[in-house]
Design an enzyme around this catalytic site. Structure first.
Site, PDB file in Angstrom:
ATOM      1  N   GLU A 178       0.879  -1.166   0.000  1.00 39.56           N
ATOM      2  CA  GLU A 178       0.000   0.000   0.000  1.00 39.56           C
ATOM      3  C   GLU A 178       0.917   1.216   0.000  1.00 39.56           C
ATOM      4  O   GLU A 178       1.114   1.859   1.023  1.00 39.56           O
ATOM      5  CB  GLU A 178      -0.943  -0.029   1.204  1.00 39.56           C
ATOM      6  CG  GLU A 178      -2.081   0.976   1.097  1.00 39.56           C
ATOM      7  CD  GLU A 178      -1.660   2.363   1.537  1.00 39.56           C
ATOM      8  OE1 GLU A 178      -1.107   3.115   0.705  1.00 39.56           O
ATOM      9  OE2 GLU A 178      -1.877   2.685   2.702  1.00 39.56           O
ATOM     10  N   GLU A 187       4.225   8.264  -4.036  1.00 39.45           N
ATOM     11  CA  GLU A 187       5.085   7.582  -3.071  1.00 39.45           C
ATOM     12  C   GLU A 187       6.052   6.605  -3.743  1.00 39.45           C
ATOM     13  O   GLU A 187       6.695   5.802  -3.072  1.00 39.45           O
ATOM     14  CB  GLU A 187       4.230   6.843  -2.035  1.00 39.45           C
ATOM     15  CG  GLU A 187       3.506   7.795  -1.110  1.00 39.45           C
ATOM     16  CD  GLU A 187       2.675   7.084  -0.064  1.00 39.45           C
ATOM     17  OE1 GLU A 187       2.703   5.836  -0.033  1.00 39.45           O
ATOM     18  OE2 GLU A 187       1.998   7.769   0.702  1.00 39.45           O
TER      19      GLU A 187
END
Length: 722
Positions: A178, A187
């Protein structure tokens, strides 16, 4: 590489808290990391040494705990919709013992789900990879608490540092991860997947999630327009200042990127100009490309002006397409098997600003949207298909200078009322002064231009502590358009504690001013802009006896709030899908059932974007800070009467800046002012309150106490309900 790693390294840290770390010293028996922390009142940085085996005190006084306490890890772990979706997909995907790799493991929740799904095993079949040492230490506590140490191998490395045969015995059969932000890619999802498929996973691995799809919609919104088009809004100002002079429209603006934004908060202020459209698909189960682009033809559903592209994503967690998670705004109609989750702060929608005043479109007209993605971001440009072929995109010619500021700062600088008030506040002190020397202590390009424009004999010295040389570069570009020469403006590249009369050309300072605004501190709490007061103190030796300091006063204001969505997103954790997480509450800054003597931290928030919010009291003053005097410890206490019945979840706190000695010009940064963040102090336990006309509730008033520590900028808030 390092900038990308920094985002992947700390996936749940907000931008203002993203730590800078030296590489771990892995040659030592235990890991060590060095994390940078900034003192908000001085701007000075210090390194915190984090040792793998040092004992942790469960208190916010512990530096590494304090750094985690305002991150969004807690908010993510309280997202029950997310947690249920990952559990269901992991249980469906992992049905027998296999090697599972969890990248960016955080507290180890997904790793524990994977270990449980494959049933009892005699060896560690799950590799949990997490490179942020404080989170690794926390994960080990959680794994130990849940008696899963024998099933999960925790590795304190980046995933692109893992080696098969060194860190892991073999390639993994399943990837669970995740590493997503509101934009999806920020990210480091793509490079992380690329390395994993190249070096760490078997061919055709199973993955949770399975794929993600991004969507967008064209919208008209006056608010979103004000957040980026300074040129269009500056035309309404009558002060003669030209932050974006004619011919230099690109000299100052926002960075061309997607901005995370709670779009549900502006649902009633948005005019939808198209149906939702699909943009990109990203498959987790195969190696992604570093870059990609697509061209879409979007039909307008109404006449209007496109100010922005609002985007979101839908996550398909299982191969069969039965388990989903969506970040779509609430006005989007989703399929029956996809639900809108509860309010959460770790994933929002995104906004891409269409440059300038936007693009005019008519109903049924087709516009061409070109979308492109890199490894870490998605961008757009827009053009009409009509003969005028108007193209709107960002970009400067090579060599041209551009200063980028946050969207909220652009909106403030374009606000004619704010500019008029600031003009009035500065004009009076300059009247009658001959050759005044003025110091701008903060990063205000507006005040520097304003003083040079108003007083043709002034000399202005600007520190630009955050902008540095970019600030003076901008001024050089716009000086002639604003009627002054750069021989009257000077950049002081020096610490304020080191400033002497030599630096001021043997002249005392007549006017010390600030907005206050410090570039790069957008995530700070409101009272941390009392840095201006601290800097006034440091500059005392060069101030004249009759020097004026503006703002002359700061007032700490507050009000009681019902703010259930924010409180629920920060509440103490117990069991998450069957796994005990109670050991993380103190470290992650939870509110709720904390140990005696511990309280949740104050959070910086745009309160108007925090879901369901209702004021339960009037505004009240807690403390006043006199900026004409030296900075000192301060204390305040007041009794607040509740004006509305309801459930009190905490208090909003903000600063009102008084810009003149008559208290006639006051700039509020309170909850009604949408361009400033407020501080929120959440209660350990919500309290039912009542007003004098209500028979429901427990408390009619509360005693609020506040103390300010100038050594570190901390504000301590205590309360007692009566």
């Amino acid at each position: 590489m390092l900038s990308r790693i920094a985002k992947t390294l700390f996936p749940k840290l907000p931008l203002h808290s993203t730590p800078r770390l030296a590489r771990p010293m892995s040659s030592q028996p235990t890991q060590r990391a060095f994390q940078l922390r900034v003192n908000p009142l001085t701007g000075n940085s210090e390194w915190i040494v984090i040792e793998e085996d040092e004992p942790e005190e469960q208190t916010f006084n512990n530096p590494q705990n304090a750094l985690l306490a305002t991150t969004s890890y807690l908010d993510m772990l309280n997202d029950s919709t997310r947690n249920r979706a990952f559990r269901a997909a992991i249980d469906k995907t992992i049905t027998a013992p296999c090697h599972v790799l969890d990248i960016g493991a955080g507290t180890g929740l997904l790793s524990m789900m994977a270990a449980r799904a494959m049933g009892p095993t005699t060896c560690r079949m799950v590799t949990a990879c997490e490179s942020y040492l404080p989170m690794v230490k926390l994960m080990r506590k959680v794994v130990r608490l849940n008696d899963m140490e024998n099933q999960i191998k925790v590795i304190n490395k980046r995933s692109d540092e893992l080696e098969v045969g060194v860190d892991v015995a073999s390639r993994a059969d399943v990837l669970v991860s995740e590493i997503l932000d509101s934009e999806l890619l920020g990210e480091g999802l793509i490079p992380s997947l690329q390395h994993a498929h190249d070096m760490l996973l078997v061919e055709n691995p199973k993955t949770v999630p399975y794929k993600a799809t991004t969507y967008g919609q064209l919208v008209e919104s006056t608010l979103l327009w004000k957040l980026h088009d300074l040129h269009g809004n500056e035309e309404k100002a009558s002060d003669g200042i030209h932050l974006v002079p004619t011919g230099l429209g690109d000299i100052l603006g926002v960075k061309p990127q997607q901005y995370a934004f709670h779009c549900n908060a502006i649902e009633n202020e948005v005019k939808l100009l198209s149906e939702p459209f699909k943009i990109f698909e990203f498959d987790f189960w195969k190696r992604p490309d570093s870059c990609g682009e697509t061209e879409l033809f979007v039909k307008a559903t109404k006449d209007g002006r496109v100010h922005a592209v609002i985007s979101w994503w839908i996550l398909q967690l299982d191969r069969e397409g039965t388990i989903f998670y969506s970040t779509a705004p609430r006005w989007i109609s989703l399929p029956a098997n996809i639900s809108h989750g509860d309010w959460c702060d770790h994933w929002k929608q995104c906004v891409w600003f269409v440059p300038g005043e936007g693009m005019s479109i008519t109903k049924d007209e087709e516009v061409c949207l070109h979308a492109a993605h890199t490894e870490t971001s998605i961008s757009y440009n827009l053009k009409n298909q009509s003969p005028r072929n108007e193209t709107l995109q960002y970009g400067l010619k090579n060599g041209e200078f551009k200063l980028t500021l946050p969207p909220e700062r652009i909106a403030i600088y374009g606000d004619s009322e704010w500019r008029h008030s600031m003009f009035s506040a500065i004009t009076k002190p300059l009247q009658g002064r001959v050759d005044p020397l003025c110091i701008v202590a903060d990063d205000s390009i507006f005040l520097t231009l304003l003083v040079a424009h108003i007083s043709k004999t002034s000399h202005v010295m600007s520190f630009f502590p955050g902008l540095q040389g970019k600030g003076i570069g901008y001024l050089q570009a716009v000086a002639s358009s604003n009627g002054f020469s750069m021989d009257r403006v000077e950049f002081i590249n020096k610490r304020k504690t080191k400033l002497t009369m030599h630096d001021t050309h043997q002249k005392k300072v007549d006017l010390l001013i600030g907005e206050p605004f410090y570039h790069g501190t957008d995530g700070m709490l409101p009272w941390q802009n009392l840095r201006f007061w601290n800097e006034r103190t440091m500059l005392d030796s060069v101030l004249s006896e009759d020097a004026l300091v503006l703002p002359c006063k700061a007032i700490l204001k507050a009000c009681a709030l019902s703010i259930p969505d924010l409180w629920n997103s920060r509440r103490c954790l117990s069991k998450i899908e069957g796994f005990d997480h109670s050991v993380v509450n103190s470290t992650l800054g939870a509110c709720g059932e904390l140990p005696a003597g511990q309280e949740s931290p104050c959070l910086p928030c745009f309160i108007w974007q925090c879901g369901n919010v209702r004021k339960l009291s009037g505004e009240f003053t807690l403390m006043e800070f006199d900026c004409s005097k030296h900075i000192t410890p301060s204390y305040g206490e007041t009794q607040v009467e509740f004006t509305e019945p309801g459930i009190c979840h905490g208090f909003a706190l903000w600063i009102d800046w008084v810009m003149d000695s008559e208290n006639s010009l006051v700039f509020s940064t309170g909850p009604e002012k949408r361009y400033w963040k407020q501080g929120v102090k959440l209660l350990a336990k919500p309290v039912a309150v009542r007003n004098n006309e209500s028979s429901m509730g427990e408390s009619r008033s509360a005693i609020i106490q506040a103390s300010f520590d100038p050594s570190n900028g901390d504000l301590n808030i205590r309360h007692d309900f009566l």
